[in-house]
Enzyme design. Structure first.
Site, mmCIF file in Angstrom:
data_model
loop_
_atom_site.group_PDB
_atom_site.id
_atom_site.type_symbol
_atom_site.label_atom_id
_atom_site.label_comp_id
_atom_site.label_asym_id
_atom_site.label_seq_id
_atom_site.Cartn_x
_atom_site.Cartn_y
_atom_site.Cartn_z
ATOM 1 N N CYS A 57 -87.263 -85.610 -82.480
ATOM 2 C CA CYS A 57 -87.227 -85.980 -83.908
ATOM 3 C C CYS A 57 -88.084 -87.205 -84.222
ATOM 4 O O CYS A 57 -88.366 -87.468 -85.398
ATOM 5 C CB CYS A 57 -85.794 -86.214 -84.360
ATOM 6 S SG CYS A 57 -84.720 -84.793 -84.087
ATOM 7 N N HIS A 59 -85.934 -90.764 -90.572
ATOM 8 C CA HIS A 59 -85.690 -89.408 -90.069
ATOM 9 C C HIS A 59 -84.437 -88.863 -90.749
ATOM 10 O O HIS A 59 -83.430 -89.571 -90.895
ATOM 11 C CB HIS A 59 -85.495 -89.453 -88.544
ATOM 12 C CG HIS A 59 -84.988 -88.164 -87.989
ATOM 13 N ND1 HIS A 59 -85.573 -86.949 -88.290
ATOM 14 C CD2 HIS A 59 -83.929 -87.889 -87.168
ATOM 15 C CE1 HIS A 59 -84.897 -85.989 -87.666
ATOM 16 N NE2 HIS A 59 -83.900 -86.531 -86.981
ATOM 17 N N ASN A 95 -81.578 -81.214 -90.854
ATOM 18 C CA ASN A 95 -82.416 -81.958 -89.908
ATOM 19 C C ASN A 95 -83.504 -81.017 -89.387
ATOM 20 O O ASN A 95 -83.211 -80.082 -88.630
ATOM 21 C CB ASN A 95 -81.536 -82.468 -88.762
ATOM 22 C CG ASN A 95 -82.311 -83.287 -87.738
ATOM 23 O OD1 ASN A 95 -83.530 -83.307 -87.738
ATOM 24 N ND2 ASN A 95 -81.581 -83.946 -86.857
HETATM 25 N N1 ACO Z 1 -66.989 -78.122 -89.218
HETATM 26 C C1 ACO Z 1 -65.695 -78.495 -89.217
HETATM 27 N N2 ACO Z 1 -65.173 -79.296 -88.280
HETATM 28 C C2 ACO Z 1 -65.977 -79.739 -87.305
HETATM 29 C C3 ACO Z 1 -67.346 -79.380 -87.261
HETATM 30 C C4 ACO Z 1 -67.829 -78.544 -88.260
HETATM 31 N N3 ACO Z 1 -69.124 -78.149 -88.316
HETATM 32 N N4 ACO Z 1 -67.904 -79.972 -86.192
HETATM 33 C C5 ACO Z 1 -66.948 -80.686 -85.590
HETATM 34 N N5 ACO Z 1 -65.775 -80.542 -86.251
HETATM 35 C C6 ACO Z 1 -64.505 -81.142 -85.935
HETATM 36 C C7 ACO Z 1 -64.348 -81.408 -84.461
HETATM 37 O O1 ACO Z 1 -63.936 -80.243 -83.785
HETATM 38 C C8 ACO Z 1 -63.281 -82.484 -84.461
HETATM 39 O O2 ACO Z 1 -62.018 -81.872 -84.636
HETATM 40 P P1 ACO Z 1 -60.798 -82.296 -83.694
HETATM 41 O O3 ACO Z 1 -60.607 -83.772 -83.943
HETATM 42 O O4 ACO Z 1 -59.696 -81.428 -84.186
HETATM 43 O O5 ACO Z 1 -61.274 -81.983 -82.311
HETATM 44 C C9 ACO Z 1 -63.557 -83.256 -85.743
HETATM 45 O O6 ACO Z 1 -64.403 -82.426 -86.535
HETATM 46 C C10 ACO Z 1 -64.217 -84.590 -85.498
HETATM 47 O O7 ACO Z 1 -65.296 -84.426 -84.617
HETATM 48 P P2 ACO Z 1 -66.189 -85.659 -84.247
HETATM 49 O O8 ACO Z 1 -67.206 -85.224 -83.241
HETATM 50 O O9 ACO Z 1 -65.329 -86.824 -83.943
HETATM 51 O O10 ACO Z 1 -66.899 -85.915 -85.642
HETATM 52 P P3 ACO Z 1 -67.776 -87.143 -86.065
HETATM 53 O O11 ACO Z 1 -67.093 -87.900 -87.101
HETATM 54 O O12 ACO Z 1 -68.356 -87.873 -84.900
HETATM 55 O O13 ACO Z 1 -68.974 -86.386 -86.746
HETATM 56 C C11 ACO Z 1 -71.241 -85.785 -86.371
HETATM 57 C C12 ACO Z 1 -69.805 -85.514 -86.013
HETATM 58 C C13 ACO Z 1 -71.475 -85.420 -87.828
HETATM 59 C C14 ACO Z 1 -72.112 -84.894 -85.500
HETATM 60 C C15 ACO Z 1 -71.534 -87.278 -86.150
HETATM 61 O O14 ACO Z 1 -71.157 -87.656 -84.863
HETATM 62 C C16 ACO Z 1 -72.942 -87.599 -86.386
HETATM 63 O O15 ACO Z 1 -73.387 -87.610 -87.503
HETATM 64 N N6 ACO Z 1 -73.676 -87.900 -85.310
HETATM 65 C C17 ACO Z 1 -75.097 -88.092 -85.418
HETATM 66 C C18 ACO Z 1 -75.686 -86.893 -84.877
HETATM 67 C C19 ACO Z 1 -76.907 -86.457 -85.552
HETATM 68 O O16 ACO Z 1 -77.225 -86.816 -86.660
HETATM 69 N N7 ACO Z 1 -77.606 -85.640 -84.833
HETATM 70 C C20 ACO Z 1 -78.805 -85.088 -85.308
HETATM 71 C C21 ACO Z 1 -79.666 -84.800 -84.170
HETATM 72 S S1 ACO Z 1 -80.133 -86.239 -83.409
HETATM 73 C C22 ACO Z 1 -81.449 -86.767 -84.140
HETATM 74 O O17 ACO Z 1 -81.964 -86.156 -85.030
HETATM 75 C C23 ACO Z 1 -81.975 -88.013 -83.669
#
Ligand code: ACO
Length: 320
Positions: free
Chosen positions: A114, A247, A277
């Protein structure tokens, strides 16, 4: 002294927008409110079966060349940032070159996930500054839909396909004012596609895997600092910068970065809600959107800041 300036920008998103509700209809176990509240993403675009990164790159490149008033044959370097190349080899850049009808330009791919576009723009600027090349096409193009595990709701809701392109040309006055690129390979496990092709088979896992929270923490720690570093090195105060283009991975990371840099929310270009993304394409697509809708005006300073798997990160400060 030779400098590099942006002569044209272009973007391309394939097909119709795919909503969060559409993903649910396709069988993804998720809900709209979760995706919107955690990421800001409402829609994304997916390339049709058989459409490749070079196809998307071609459309974005044609638009950037048209804005620059330049024929593809005039290019002397073509750089494509992608993690989803058309083939293992040759490079997507050479495939794009053939589609554009250019013969003779140097052409190669650059892999920084990315952060690929800010890496490629930094590299292109160095080629122009050295005097070796004068007209450079820099493209970020990805079809992440090809490497998503549709049973992994933690990742498959986040990404989309697209391409963005910039034509850089030699100029007497600087368009690109400063660049900085970095990497920390010890963090390669928090975001990767670990599989490989060997002996005629895919060995290992061919899907994108991510530790979302680790990515989040890392991104918010380095994006503001690399933007600040780039401005400091260029001798430009952030007060003079009109626009921030981070990004487009997640609206919470984008908002945090803008706030930390003291930018007003209206100075931050945000397209993640509509594009998802798009990896290496996300920054040039956002740049293209803000240029074409008239927000970014000639003469204004813009800071691009990216982060991606590797981990890689970087920034480019430019005067449009
Ligand atoms: N829909 C519904 N529920 C979901 C989904 C979904 N798509 N995905 C995960 N959950 C649930 C999980 O199962 C979990 O449930 P549980 O507690 O019952 O097990 C709950 O949501 C919380 O999951 P977490 O992983 O703790 O969620 P978090 O608040 O960390 O959010 C996210 C996840 C959005 C991915 C966050 O960590 C984030 O934004 N990270 C940055 C990642 C990113 O932007 N990556 C892009 C690629 S990297 C790059 O471009 C550089």
């Amino acid at each position: 002294m030779t400098f590099a300036r942006i002569a044209g920008v272009g973007g391309y998103l394939p097909g119709e927008p795919v909503t969060n509700q559409d993903l649910i209809a396709r069988g993804v176990d998720t809900d709209d409110a979760w995706i919107v509240s955690r990421t800001g993403i409402r829609t994304r675009h997916f390339a049709a079966q058989g459409v490749t990164s070079s196809d998307l790159a071609l459309e974005a490149s044609r638009r950037a060349l048209a804005m620059a008033g330049m024929e593809a044959g005039a290019l002397d370097l073509i750089l494509v940032a992608t993690s989803t190349p058309d083939m293992i080899f040759p490079s997507t850049a050479t495939i794009l070159q053939a589609k554009l009808g250019n013969v003779g330009a140097a052409a190669f791919d650059l892999q920084a996930v990315c952060a690929g576009f800010v890496y490629a723009l930094s590299v292109a600027e160095k080629f122009i500054r050295s005097g070796s090349h004068k007209k450079v096409l820099v493209v970020g193009a990805d079809v992440f839909s090809r490497i998503l595990d549709w049973n992994d709701r933690n990742t498959c809701v986040l990404f989309g396909d697209g391409a963005g392109a910039v034509v850089l040309e030699a100029a007497e006055y600087p368009g690109i004012l400063g660049t900085a690129i970095h990497a920390d390979g010890s963090k390669n496990a928090i975001l990767n596609v670990p599989g490989q092709v060997s002996g005629g088979k895919v060995t290992g896992d061919p899907f994108l895997r991510m530790d979302g929270q680790a990515v989040f923490k890392f991104a918010v720690s380095i994006l503001p600092s690399v933007a600040q570093q780039t401005c400091d090195t260029a001798g430009v105060s952030l007060d003079e910068v009109s626009w921030l283009i981070p990004h487009q991975a997640n609206v919470r990371i984008i908002e945090f970065t803008g706030k930390k840099l003291g930018m007003k929310p209206e100075q931050v270009i945000v397209t993640v809600g509509e594009h998802g993304n798009t990896s290496a394409a996300s920054i040039p697509l956002a740049l293209d959107a803000a240029v074409r809708d008239g927000r970014i005006q000639h003469g204004q300073k813009v800071i691009l800041v990216g982060v991606g798997g590797g981990f890689t990160w970087g920034a480019v400060l430019l005067r449009f």
